[in-house]
Design an enzyme around this catalytic site. Structure first.
Site, PDB file in Angstrom:
ATOM      1  N   GLY A  47       4.146  -0.178   1.239  1.00 27.77           N
ATOM      2  CA  GLY A  47       3.346   1.019   1.443  1.00 27.77           C
ATOM      3  C   GLY A  47       2.684   1.426   0.142  1.00 27.77           C
ATOM      4  O   GLY A  47       3.186   1.098  -0.945  1.00 27.77           O
ATOM      5  N   GLN A  52      -1.099   7.254  -5.595  1.00 24.68           N
ATOM      6  CA  GLN A  52      -0.605   6.258  -6.549  1.00 24.68           C
ATOM      7  C   GLN A  52      -1.722   5.512  -7.258  1.00 24.68           C
ATOM      8  O   GLN A  52      -1.486   4.886  -8.299  1.00 24.68           O
ATOM      9  CB  GLN A  52       0.298   5.242  -5.843  1.00 24.68           C
ATOM     10  CG  GLN A  52       1.608   5.838  -5.346  1.00 24.68           C
ATOM     11  CD  GLN A  52       2.414   4.793  -4.608  1.00 24.68           C
ATOM     12  OE1 GLN A  52       2.230   4.604  -3.410  1.00 24.68           O
ATOM     13  NE2 GLN A  52       3.287   4.102  -5.304  1.00 24.68           N
ATOM     14  N   CYS A  94       9.760   1.912  -5.317  1.00 26.00           N
ATOM     15  CA  CYS A  94       8.404   2.466  -5.308  1.00 26.00           C
ATOM     16  C   CYS A  94       7.562   1.701  -6.323  1.00 26.00           C
ATOM     17  O   CYS A  94       8.029   1.439  -7.428  1.00 26.00           O
ATOM     18  CB  CYS A  94       8.454   3.943  -5.672  1.00 26.00           C
ATOM     19  SG  CYS A  94       6.839   4.738  -5.687  1.00 26.00           S
ATOM     20  N   LEU A  95       6.339   1.366  -5.950  1.00 24.80           N
ATOM     21  CA  LEU A  95       5.463   0.634  -6.867  1.00 24.80           C
ATOM     22  C   LEU A  95       5.151   1.450  -8.127  1.00 24.80           C
ATOM     23  O   LEU A  95       4.773   0.893  -9.146  1.00 24.80           O
ATOM     24  CB  LEU A  95       4.165   0.230  -6.166  1.00 24.80           C
ATOM     25  CG  LEU A  95       4.321  -0.814  -5.051  1.00 24.80           C
ATOM     26  CD1 LEU A  95       3.018  -0.987  -4.296  1.00 24.80           C
ATOM     27  CD2 LEU A  95       4.798  -2.149  -5.618  1.00 24.80           C
ATOM     28  N   HIS A 136       8.173   8.369   2.970  1.00 22.75           N
ATOM     29  CA  HIS A 136       8.011   8.102   1.538  1.00 22.75           C
ATOM     30  C   HIS A 136       6.543   8.301   1.113  1.00 22.75           C
ATOM     31  O   HIS A 136       6.263   8.928   0.086  1.00 22.75           O
ATOM     32  CB  HIS A 136       8.479   6.664   1.271  1.00 22.75           C
ATOM     33  CG  HIS A 136       8.363   6.196  -0.147  1.00 22.75           C
ATOM     34  ND1 HIS A 136       9.448   5.850  -0.913  1.00 22.75           N
ATOM     35  CD2 HIS A 136       7.282   5.981  -0.939  1.00 22.75           C
ATOM     36  CE1 HIS A 136       9.047   5.446  -2.114  1.00 22.75           C
ATOM     37  NE2 HIS A 136       7.719   5.522  -2.156  1.00 22.75           N
ATOM     38  N   GLU A 137       5.615   7.788   1.931  1.00 22.13           N
ATOM     39  CA  GLU A 137       4.190   7.857   1.554  1.00 22.13           C
ATOM     40  C   GLU A 137       3.639   9.270   1.703  1.00 22.13           C
ATOM     41  O   GLU A 137       2.834   9.720   0.877  1.00 22.13           O
ATOM     42  CB  GLU A 137       3.364   6.863   2.378  1.00 22.13           C
ATOM     43  CG  GLU A 137       3.798   5.401   2.269  1.00 22.13           C
ATOM     44  CD  GLU A 137       3.946   4.903   0.847  1.00 22.13           C
ATOM     45  OE1 GLU A 137       3.221   5.373  -0.048  1.00 22.13           O
ATOM     46  OE2 GLU A 137       4.815   4.032   0.619  1.00 22.13           O
ATOM     47  N   HIS A 140       4.439  11.149  -1.284  1.00 19.18           N
ATOM     48  CA  HIS A 140       3.498  10.886  -2.388  1.00 19.18           C
ATOM     49  C   HIS A 140       2.295  11.816  -2.293  1.00 19.18           C
ATOM     50  O   HIS A 140       1.816  12.343  -3.305  1.00 19.18           O
ATOM     51  CB  HIS A 140       2.984   9.442  -2.325  1.00 19.18           C
ATOM     52  CG  HIS A 140       3.844   8.445  -3.046  1.00 19.18           C
ATOM     53  ND1 HIS A 140       4.177   8.555  -4.371  1.00 19.18           N
ATOM     54  CD2 HIS A 140       4.421   7.286  -2.622  1.00 19.18           C
ATOM     55  CE1 HIS A 140       4.931   7.520  -4.735  1.00 19.18           C
ATOM     56  NE2 HIS A 140       5.096   6.734  -3.681  1.00 19.18           N
TER      57      HIS A 140
HETATM   58 NI    NI Z   1       6.215   4.946  -3.519  1.00 18.75          NI
END
Ligand code: NI
Length: 177
Positions: A47, A52, A94-95, A136-137, A140
């Protein structure tokens, strides 16, 4: 091949911005979503939220297809969780926080309403990995990170670790996962 987007790394303050609603469904939005998907796949993520990549608009992309299954690229614009049920402990990464995984509490199943690239509204139910990914997204987009669910002490350790990585030139600090 299109150029990849840079992914902001914790503790960058821009990850804390609250994203604004998407109001215009044009070619630029479609191109952004395509570049986000490409960036997510290249980074081996499941995701990626616009926040991000330093675009503070309410959209995210995801692909939670099981390994070995065909890709299932998903785009959610202006997503809203309508209903959440059950509780699970989900192991997340998480990226924007490379090399860190931990367990956080999430709803087991959600029903989400969102828009597609044409601006059409759709609803979809999800459980398991996709349900976790959606939560999660959306976090963000609200400037929230999964490590916010951890203790302040753990979060402080993670911050120190990532700041150290960022200071080391050529370190694998930006390795994606
Ligand atoms: Ni993330």
């Amino acid at each position: 091949m299109m150029s990849l987007l840079d992914i902001l790394q914790f503790p960058d303050d821009r990850l804390r911005r609250v994203a604004a609603e998407v109001g215009v469904f044009d070619q630029a939005l479609a191109k952004l979503a395509a570049r986000m998907l490409e960036t997510m796949y290249q980074s081996r993520g499941v995701g990626l939220a616009a926040t991000q990549v330093d675009v503070h608009r309410r959209l995210f992309v995801a692909d939670c297809a099981d390994d070995g299954q065909p890709p299932e690229p998903l785009i959610f614009i202006n997503p809203v969780i309508l209903d959440a049920r059950g509780q699970i402990e989900s192991e997340e990464g998480c990226l924007s926080i490379p090399g860190v995984n931990d367990k956080v509490p999430r709803a087991q199943a959600v029903r989400v309403r969102a828009q597609n690239l044409a601006g059409d509204t759709f609803e979809r139910s999800a459980d398991g990995l996709l349900a976790v990914c959606i939560q999660h997204e959306i976090d963000h987009l609200d400037g929230k990170l999964f490590i916010d669910y951890l203790s302040p002490l753990k979060r402080q350790r993670i911050r120190k670790k990532l700041e150290k990585q960022a200071r080391q030139p050529g370190s694998p600090g930006v390795a994606a996962r």
